[in-house]
Motif scaffolding. Sequence first.
Motif, PDB file in Angstrom:
ATOM      1  N   PRO A 126      -6.509   5.080  10.221  1.00 55.30           N
ATOM      2  CA  PRO A 126      -7.195   4.019   9.464  1.00 55.30           C
ATOM      3  C   PRO A 126      -6.434   2.710   9.466  1.00 55.30           C
ATOM      4  O   PRO A 126      -7.044   1.637   9.391  1.00 55.30           O
ATOM      5  CB  PRO A 126      -7.303   4.600   8.047  1.00 55.30           C
ATOM      6  CG  PRO A 126      -6.286   5.679   7.984  1.00 55.30           C
ATOM      7  CD  PRO A 126      -6.166   6.224   9.369  1.00 55.30           C
ATOM      8  N   ILE A 127      -5.108   2.755   9.588  1.00 60.56           N
ATOM      9  CA  ILE A 127      -4.332   1.514   9.638  1.00 60.56           C
ATOM     10  C   ILE A 127      -4.599   0.777  10.938  1.00 60.56           C
ATOM     11  O   ILE A 127      -4.716  -0.451  10.958  1.00 60.56           O
ATOM     12  CB  ILE A 127      -2.832   1.819   9.461  1.00 60.56           C
ATOM     13  CG1 ILE A 127      -2.575   2.366   8.049  1.00 60.56           C
ATOM     14  CG2 ILE A 127      -1.995   0.576   9.709  1.00 60.56           C
ATOM     15  CD1 ILE A 127      -1.137   2.775   7.807  1.00 60.56           C
ATOM     16  N   THR A 134      -7.373   0.917  12.611  1.00 61.41           N
ATOM     17  CA  THR A 134      -8.695   0.315  12.416  1.00 61.41           C
ATOM     18  C   THR A 134      -8.593  -0.984  11.633  1.00 61.41           C
ATOM     19  O   THR A 134      -9.224  -1.991  11.979  1.00 61.41           O
ATOM     20  CB  THR A 134      -9.619   1.286  11.674  1.00 61.41           C
ATOM     21  OG1 THR A 134      -9.681   2.518  12.386  1.00 61.41           O
ATOM     22  CG2 THR A 134     -11.013   0.724  11.519  1.00 61.41           C
ATOM     23  N   MET A 135      -7.797  -0.958  10.586  1.00 56.60           N
ATOM     24  CA  MET A 135      -7.623  -2.138   9.747  1.00 56.60           C
ATOM     25  C   MET A 135      -7.014  -3.292  10.543  1.00 56.60           C
ATOM     26  O   MET A 135      -7.495  -4.433  10.468  1.00 56.60           O
ATOM     27  CB  MET A 135      -6.720  -1.800   8.568  1.00 56.60           C
ATOM     28  CG  MET A 135      -6.329  -2.977   7.699  1.00 56.60           C
ATOM     29  SD  MET A 135      -4.928  -2.555   6.630  1.00 56.60           S
ATOM     30  CE  MET A 135      -3.617  -2.415   7.848  1.00 56.60           C
ATOM     31  N   SER A 160      -5.073   3.965   0.223  1.00 61.21           N
ATOM     32  CA  SER A 160      -6.021   5.079   0.312  1.00 61.21           C
ATOM     33  C   SER A 160      -5.630   6.053   1.419  1.00 61.21           C
ATOM     34  O   SER A 160      -5.667   7.280   1.229  1.00 61.21           O
ATOM     35  CB  SER A 160      -7.430   4.532   0.561  1.00 61.21           C
ATOM     36  OG  SER A 160      -8.361   5.576   0.724  1.00 61.21           O
ATOM     37  N   ALA A 161      -5.245   5.521   2.585  1.00 61.62           N
ATOM     38  CA  ALA A 161      -4.859   6.392   3.698  1.00 61.62           C
ATOM     39  C   ALA A 161      -3.594   7.180   3.376  1.00 61.62           C
ATOM     40  O   ALA A 161      -3.495   8.381   3.700  1.00 61.62           O
ATOM     41  CB  ALA A 161      -4.651   5.553   4.960  1.00 61.62           C
ATOM     42  N   ILE A 193      -6.510  -0.413   1.770  1.00 61.23           N
ATOM     43  CA  ILE A 193      -6.767   0.576   2.825  1.00 61.23           C
ATOM     44  C   ILE A 193      -5.540   1.436   3.070  1.00 61.23           C
ATOM     45  O   ILE A 193      -5.639   2.663   3.208  1.00 61.23           O
ATOM     46  CB  ILE A 193      -7.207  -0.134   4.120  1.00 61.23           C
ATOM     47  CG1 ILE A 193      -8.578  -0.779   3.926  1.00 61.23           C
ATOM     48  CG2 ILE A 193      -7.258   0.850   5.284  1.00 61.23           C
ATOM     49  CD1 ILE A 193      -9.066  -1.557   5.128  1.00 61.23           C
ATOM     50  N   GLY A 231       0.812  -1.220   0.000  1.00 52.89           N
ATOM     51  CA  GLY A 231       0.000   0.000   0.000  1.00 52.89           C
ATOM     52  C   GLY A 231       0.842   1.263   0.000  1.00 52.89           C
ATOM     53  O   GLY A 231       0.529   2.228  -0.715  1.00 52.89           O
ATOM     54  N   GLU A 246      -7.101  -6.553   1.235  1.00 49.58           N
ATOM     55  CA  GLU A 246      -7.799  -5.486   1.957  1.00 49.58           C
ATOM     56  C   GLU A 246      -6.810  -4.535   2.616  1.00 49.58           C
ATOM     57  O   GLU A 246      -6.991  -3.312   2.579  1.00 49.58           O
ATOM     58  CB  GLU A 246      -8.721  -6.098   3.006  1.00 49.58           C
ATOM     59  CG  GLU A 246      -9.522  -5.081   3.801  1.00 49.58           C
ATOM     60  CD  GLU A 246     -10.420  -5.726   4.833  1.00 49.58           C
ATOM     61  OE1 GLU A 246     -11.184  -5.007   5.491  1.00 49.58           O
ATOM     62  OE2 GLU A 246     -10.352  -6.967   4.975  1.00 49.58           O
ATOM     63  N   ASN A 247      -5.759  -5.089   3.218  1.00 51.74           N
ATOM     64  CA  ASN A 247      -4.751  -4.248   3.860  1.00 51.74           C
ATOM     65  C   ASN A 247      -4.090  -3.303   2.872  1.00 51.74           C
ATOM     66  O   ASN A 247      -3.921  -2.104   3.143  1.00 51.74           O
ATOM     67  CB  ASN A 247      -3.686  -5.128   4.523  1.00 51.74           C
ATOM     68  CG  ASN A 247      -4.245  -5.970   5.641  1.00 51.74           C
ATOM     69  OD1 ASN A 247      -5.347  -5.726   6.128  1.00 51.74           O
ATOM     70  ND2 ASN A 247      -3.497  -6.969   6.069  1.00 51.74           N
ATOM     71  N   SER A 252      -8.833  -6.745  11.430  1.00 50.59           N
ATOM     72  CA  SER A 252      -8.223  -7.970  10.915  1.00 50.59           C
ATOM     73  C   SER A 252      -8.009  -8.983  12.028  1.00 50.59           C
ATOM     74  O   SER A 252      -8.355 -10.155  11.902  1.00 50.59           O
ATOM     75  CB  SER A 252      -6.894  -7.649  10.228  1.00 50.59           C
ATOM     76  OG  SER A 252      -7.084  -6.818   9.115  1.00 50.59           O
ATOM     77  N   TYR A 272      -9.053  -9.431  -3.446  1.00 53.73           N
ATOM     78  CA  TYR A 272     -10.115  -8.955  -2.557  1.00 53.73           C
ATOM     79  C   TYR A 272     -11.479  -9.432  -3.042  1.00 53.73           C
ATOM     80  O   TYR A 272     -12.390  -9.675  -2.246  1.00 53.73           O
ATOM     81  CB  TYR A 272     -10.085  -7.430  -2.487  1.00 53.73           C
ATOM     82  CG  TYR A 272     -11.115  -6.834  -1.548  1.00 53.73           C
ATOM     83  CD1 TYR A 272     -10.961  -6.939  -0.177  1.00 53.73           C
ATOM     84  CD2 TYR A 272     -12.243  -6.187  -2.041  1.00 53.73           C
ATOM     85  CE1 TYR A 272     -11.897  -6.391   0.690  1.00 53.73           C
ATOM     86  CE2 TYR A 272     -13.186  -5.652  -1.188  1.00 53.73           C
ATOM     87  CZ  TYR A 272     -12.999  -5.754   0.185  1.00 53.73           C
ATOM     88  OH  TYR A 272     -13.943  -5.228   1.033  1.00 53.73           O
TER      89      TYR A 272
END
Length: 320
Positions: free
Chosen positions: A245-246, A248-249, A209-210, A206, A120, A202-203, A253, A143
């Motif tokens: 947000p990381i 949260t991820m 995007s962050a 996210i 990411g 998913e990781n 998870s 995903y």
Amino acid sequence: MRGSAYVWKRVAFAVVTVFIALTLNFVLFRVLPGGPVSQISRVPNASPALKQALTTQFGLDKPLWEQYLLYLRQTLQGNLGVSYMNRQPVFDNLIDAFANTIPMVTLGTILALVIGIVAGVVSAVRRGSAIDHFSTNIAVLFYAFPTQFLGMMLLVIFAGILPAAGMSDPFAVGGSSWDTFLDMFKHMILPVTTLMLTLYAENALIVRSAMLETLGEDYILTAKAKGVPRGRMIRAHALRNAMLPIVTMVAMSLGAVVTGSILIEVIFSWPGIGRALYTAVLKRDYPMLQGGFLAITVVVITFNLLADLIYYKLDPRITT
């Protein structure tokens, strides 16, 4: 005081959520068609007396409200009941199941987090490049694949090359501890890979995007104007401020990975908590189901609570 009130509020919310989960566990498993006694006594010439004896033994002849109060009292005392199938304490069954699940889930989650975060960050830093397009498309592809599809495809591709069932070779006897470890590691490759591919995608999306949102902030432009080295700017400014947000991820998870392992353990016959719950559903083993889902609920709520507390440390503005 404001921070203390926030912490107590989140803890109280977690406790209430666990209580609601307890109640739903009790209700939902008793409105399902069929019953445990009909499964246990499904033997040739099973007499009504046998069924009645089993019903009395497990307390199923009591009113529902009495069963519910007994269930709450025993749970608060740490007694999750006795499995209908093997007559062993549910707590002991769960400990054995989690002991098999944790190594597989931990390895798959760590690999997914490391690979996902790196992918990411690289995609965000090199936005619009060939590397970004390739990494993003691969992440979107994995995903979109259901967990069971990935598992079945890996079984088809690596059939005959890697062990496809269980966590050890039943015919391997008399080996050393190192041989036992290698055997378990080989059996772990396919389920770990399936879990890693499911979470990695998913990781990566996210984190990308962050990071893109953070790289567009004014302080990043200011750091560039001051001549801050690129690596330091990414680590100390962009990645650090993209941590919310990381976090949260990561919390989601870690909390959901146990539930996500159910399909993986069933596909690869891995004797963990997922397969134990799957068997309990088939056998209408209410105590095992209640104990298993309660344990999973507590794990998910605990990690979400930890994420909320980490939020407070990373960004105290959330308490305002």
